[in-house]
Design a protein around this motif. Sequence first.
Motif, PDB file in Angstrom:
ATOM      1  N   ALA A 118     113.163  25.564 -24.874  1.00  0.00           N
ATOM      2  CA  ALA A 118     113.313  25.999 -23.489  1.00  0.00           C
ATOM      3  C   ALA A 118     113.186  27.520 -23.366  1.00  0.00           C
ATOM      4  N   VAL A 119     112.808  27.981 -22.183  1.00  0.00           N
ATOM      5  CA  VAL A 119     112.667  29.402 -21.905  1.00  0.00           C
ATOM      6  C   VAL A 119     113.763  29.831 -20.926  1.00  0.00           C
ATOM      7  N   LYS A 120     113.956  31.135 -20.827  1.00  0.00           N
ATOM      8  CA  LYS A 120     115.110  31.669 -20.112  1.00  0.00           C
ATOM      9  C   LYS A 120     115.119  31.306 -18.634  1.00  0.00           C
ATOM     10  N   GLU A 121     113.937  31.063 -18.047  1.00  0.00           N
ATOM     11  CA  GLU A 121     113.881  30.697 -16.629  1.00  0.00           C
ATOM     12  C   GLU A 121     114.463  29.312 -16.356  1.00  0.00           C
ATOM     13  N   ASN A 126     108.671  33.137 -30.535  1.00  0.00           N
ATOM     14  CA  ASN A 126     107.628  32.112 -30.468  1.00  0.00           C
ATOM     15  C   ASN A 126     107.587  31.375 -29.128  1.00  0.00           C
ATOM     16  N   PHE A 127     108.458  31.757 -28.188  1.00  0.00           N
ATOM     17  CA  PHE A 127     108.531  31.051 -26.906  1.00  0.00           C
ATOM     18  C   PHE A 127     108.596  32.047 -25.748  1.00  0.00           C
ATOM     19  N   GLY A 128     108.137  31.580 -24.588  1.00  0.00           N
ATOM     20  CA  GLY A 128     108.260  32.373 -23.372  1.00  0.00           C
ATOM     21  C   GLY A 128     107.588  33.724 -23.516  1.00  0.00           C
ATOM     22  N   GLU A 129     108.286  34.775 -23.105  1.00  0.00           N
ATOM     23  CA  GLU A 129     107.721  36.120 -23.109  1.00  0.00           C
ATOM     24  C   GLU A 129     107.912  36.837 -24.437  1.00  0.00           C
ATOM     25  N   ASN A 164     105.838  28.713 -17.358  1.00  0.00           N
ATOM     26  CA  ASN A 164     105.383  29.188 -18.667  1.00  0.00           C
ATOM     27  C   ASN A 164     105.928  28.357 -19.824  1.00  0.00           C
ATOM     28  N   TRP A 165     106.752  27.343 -19.530  1.00  0.00           N
ATOM     29  CA  TRP A 165     107.199  26.451 -20.607  1.00  0.00           C
ATOM     30  C   TRP A 165     106.039  25.559 -21.044  1.00  0.00           C
ATOM     31  N   GLU A 166     105.876  25.399 -22.362  1.00  0.00           N
ATOM     32  CA  GLU A 166     104.803  24.572 -22.900  1.00  0.00           C
ATOM     33  C   GLU A 166     105.394  23.376 -23.634  1.00  0.00           C
ATOM     34  N   ASN A 167     104.792  22.227 -23.449  1.00  0.00           N
ATOM     35  CA  ASN A 167     105.313  20.971 -23.969  1.00  0.00           C
ATOM     36  C   ASN A 167     104.793  20.698 -25.382  1.00  0.00           C
TER      37      ASN A 167
END
Length: 298
Positions: free
Chosen positions: A39-42, A66-69, A207-210
């Motif tokens: 998961a990302v911070k948003e 490796n995730f998000g921004e 911007n989350w990628e599955n």
Amino acid sequence: MREDIEFEADGATLRGWLYTPDDAEEPVPTIVLAHGFSAVKEMYLDKFAEAFAEAGLGSVVFDNRNFGESDGEPRYEIDPYQQVRDYRHAITYAETREEVDADRIGVWGTSYSGGHALTVGAWDTRVDCVVSQVPLTDGLYNLRRLVRADIIGDLREQINEDRRARFRGEDPSYLPVVSEDLLGDAALPTQDSYEWFTETKEKRAPNWENEVTLKTIELMSEYAPKDHVEEISPTPLRMVIAEEDHLAVKDAAFETYERAREPKSIVTLDGGHFDAYTEGFEEASTAAIEWFDEHLGP
């Protein structure tokens, strides 16, 4: 008030937000927090940080490497112990900020990072208070609970073949985090996971990628925050556990709480794993704020 931030961590730049209360005139107690599995911070961390700010607490919120921004390679790979080290880098960054009272730092984590909060609380003596929300506490046990017995053998062979391929210098293999087909390949093969991630991506986090690397599953099976929980004391620990959590399975979380030493506290939420971010947000955030206020207050 929210400010975009970035800091260096073992060769990667991690990015996020610094929250401070609008009326702060001196350094404030500050919470370090990152999200759970992929998961990302948003994905609702802004809501928790806003609630903390309204209660007079600062927050350092960041995307896991490796995730998000945040930077980091390979993309979408989760190494839990590296994420624990990154929490500690974030604490070090927090200490450099004049808005932060470096003598009053708490850590908060949720789901996978709920386990990280336990581990960081055990290892880092700069941590003055811990809140672990709907935590994963035993990766191998969790994997065995989520993956059907007639499928797990095939999954292990996929992991072994991925290891051989990477040894040959080939690119890592990936699998979806969630899938509409609950019998298909997915790291989190539950209906509530599919609904929460897909709905939250649409509403809050485009911007989350599955996807995650297959190695991520192997690393999860090696991760057991429960093994460190007894070392948290004398740092105050509160665990927030959902009564119907079948993702970060509740029985493992309750057993981990029993192993922890005083001072400790437990709060149980109605509903399942993801309700802590939505229907149960008020109860979950209040449980954290009250614990931080009690142990990080003036």
